[in-house]
Write a protein that holds these residues in place. Structure first.
Motif, PDB file in Angstrom:
ATOM      1  N   ARG A   9     -67.282 -81.388  19.088  1.00 45.76           N
ATOM      2  CA  ARG A   9     -68.420 -81.618  18.202  1.00 45.76           C
ATOM      3  C   ARG A   9     -68.419 -80.606  17.064  1.00 45.76           C
ATOM      4  O   ARG A   9     -67.957 -79.486  17.215  1.00 45.76           O
ATOM      5  N   SER A  10     -68.991 -81.007  15.952  1.00 46.64           N
ATOM      6  CA  SER A  10     -69.212 -80.038  14.877  1.00 46.64           C
ATOM      7  C   SER A  10     -70.493 -79.269  15.195  1.00 46.64           C
ATOM      8  O   SER A  10     -71.446 -79.823  15.732  1.00 46.64           O
ATOM      9  N   VAL A  11     -70.464 -77.987  14.910  1.00 45.09           N
ATOM     10  CA  VAL A  11     -71.594 -77.100  15.175  1.00 45.09           C
ATOM     11  C   VAL A  11     -71.908 -76.354  13.892  1.00 45.09           C
ATOM     12  O   VAL A  11     -71.000 -75.873  13.205  1.00 45.09           O
ATOM     13  N   ARG A  12     -73.197 -76.277  13.571  1.00 43.37           N
ATOM     14  CA  ARG A  12     -73.586 -75.505  12.381  1.00 43.37           C
ATOM     15  C   ARG A  12     -73.239 -74.040  12.617  1.00 43.37           C
ATOM     16  O   ARG A  12     -73.488 -73.501  13.685  1.00 43.37           O
ATOM     17  N   GLN A  18     -79.439 -71.625  14.093  1.00 43.09           N
ATOM     18  CA  GLN A  18     -78.981 -73.017  14.117  1.00 43.09           C
ATOM     19  C   GLN A  18     -77.798 -73.185  15.070  1.00 43.09           C
ATOM     20  O   GLN A  18     -77.708 -74.187  15.794  1.00 43.09           O
ATOM     21  N   THR A  19     -76.895 -72.207  15.078  1.00 44.52           N
ATOM     22  CA  THR A  19     -75.745 -72.264  15.975  1.00 44.52           C
ATOM     23  C   THR A  19     -76.221 -72.281  17.424  1.00 44.52           C
ATOM     24  O   THR A  19     -75.781 -73.103  18.233  1.00 44.52           O
ATOM     25  N   LYS A  20     -77.149 -71.385  17.778  1.00 45.16           N
ATOM     26  CA  LYS A  20     -77.672 -71.340  19.138  1.00 45.16           C
ATOM     27  C   LYS A  20     -78.401 -72.627  19.490  1.00 45.16           C
ATOM     28  O   LYS A  20     -78.286 -73.111  20.622  1.00 45.16           O
ATOM     29  N   GLU A  21     -79.124 -73.196  18.542  1.00 44.15           N
ATOM     30  CA  GLU A  21     -79.821 -74.459  18.786  1.00 44.15           C
ATOM     31  C   GLU A  21     -78.823 -75.561  19.152  1.00 44.15           C
ATOM     32  O   GLU A  21     -79.028 -76.303  20.120  1.00 44.15           O
ATOM     33  N   ASP A  22     -77.743 -75.668  18.380  1.00 43.09           N
ATOM     34  CA  ASP A  22     -76.714 -76.670  18.659  1.00 43.09           C
ATOM     35  C   ASP A  22     -76.059 -76.430  20.026  1.00 43.09           C
ATOM     36  O   ASP A  22     -75.874 -77.365  20.811  1.00 43.09           O
ATOM     37  N   MET A  26     -76.239 -78.723  23.717  1.00 38.97           N
ATOM     38  CA  MET A  26     -75.089 -79.165  24.510  1.00 38.97           C
ATOM     39  C   MET A  26     -75.177 -78.619  25.943  1.00 38.97           C
ATOM     40  O   MET A  26     -74.868 -79.323  26.910  1.00 38.97           O
ATOM     41  N   GLY A  27     -75.623 -77.377  26.097  1.00 41.00           N
ATOM     42  CA  GLY A  27     -75.753 -76.766  27.417  1.00 41.00           C
ATOM     43  C   GLY A  27     -76.757 -77.489  28.301  1.00 41.00           C
ATOM     44  O   GLY A  27     -76.542 -77.644  29.506  1.00 41.00           O
ATOM     45  N   ILE A  28     -77.836 -77.948  27.714  1.00 40.21           N
ATOM     46  CA  ILE A  28     -78.847 -78.688  28.471  1.00 40.21           C
ATOM     47  C   ILE A  28     -78.242 -79.952  29.065  1.00 40.21           C
ATOM     48  O   ILE A  28     -78.606 -80.376  30.165  1.00 40.21           O
ATOM     49  N   ASP A  29     -77.292 -80.541  28.357  1.00 40.19           N
ATOM     50  CA  ASP A  29     -76.621 -81.753  28.840  1.00 40.19           C
ATOM     51  C   ASP A  29     -75.447 -81.441  29.763  1.00 40.19           C
ATOM     52  O   ASP A  29     -74.678 -82.330  30.121  1.00 40.19           O
ATOM     53  N   GLY A  30     -75.277 -80.168  30.131  1.00 36.93           N
ATOM     54  CA  GLY A  30     -74.251 -79.790  31.092  1.00 36.93           C
ATOM     55  C   GLY A  30     -72.920 -79.381  30.497  1.00 36.93           C
ATOM     56  O   GLY A  30     -71.965 -79.124  31.227  1.00 36.93           O
TER      57      GLY A  30
END
Length: 58
Positions: A9-12, A18-22, A26-30
């Motif tokens: 995936r592209s990450v800001r 913003q990087t941590k948000e992205d 993804m971490g929440i989805d495992g």
């Protein structure tokens, strides 16, 4: 042996909030971050993720 699935995936990049948000999304989805790509753009980097497929519906 643990079976894995992978995602790219592209990450800001450039603004850590913003990087941590992205990454947190993804971490929440495992997904676990494996690595960032080399420099592509000052604001975007490709990120490589993996997660175990145990218990996930494919």
């Amino acid at each position: 042996m643990t079976p894995w699935e992978y995602e790219i995936r592209s990450v800001r990049f450039g603004n850590w909030d913003q990087t941590k948000e992205d990454l947190n999304r993804m971490g929440i989805d495992g997904w676990e971050l494996v690595k960032f790509s080399d420099h592509i753009d000052e604001n975007i980097r490709m990120a490589y993720f993996k997660r175990s497929v145990d218990g996930l519906e494919m």
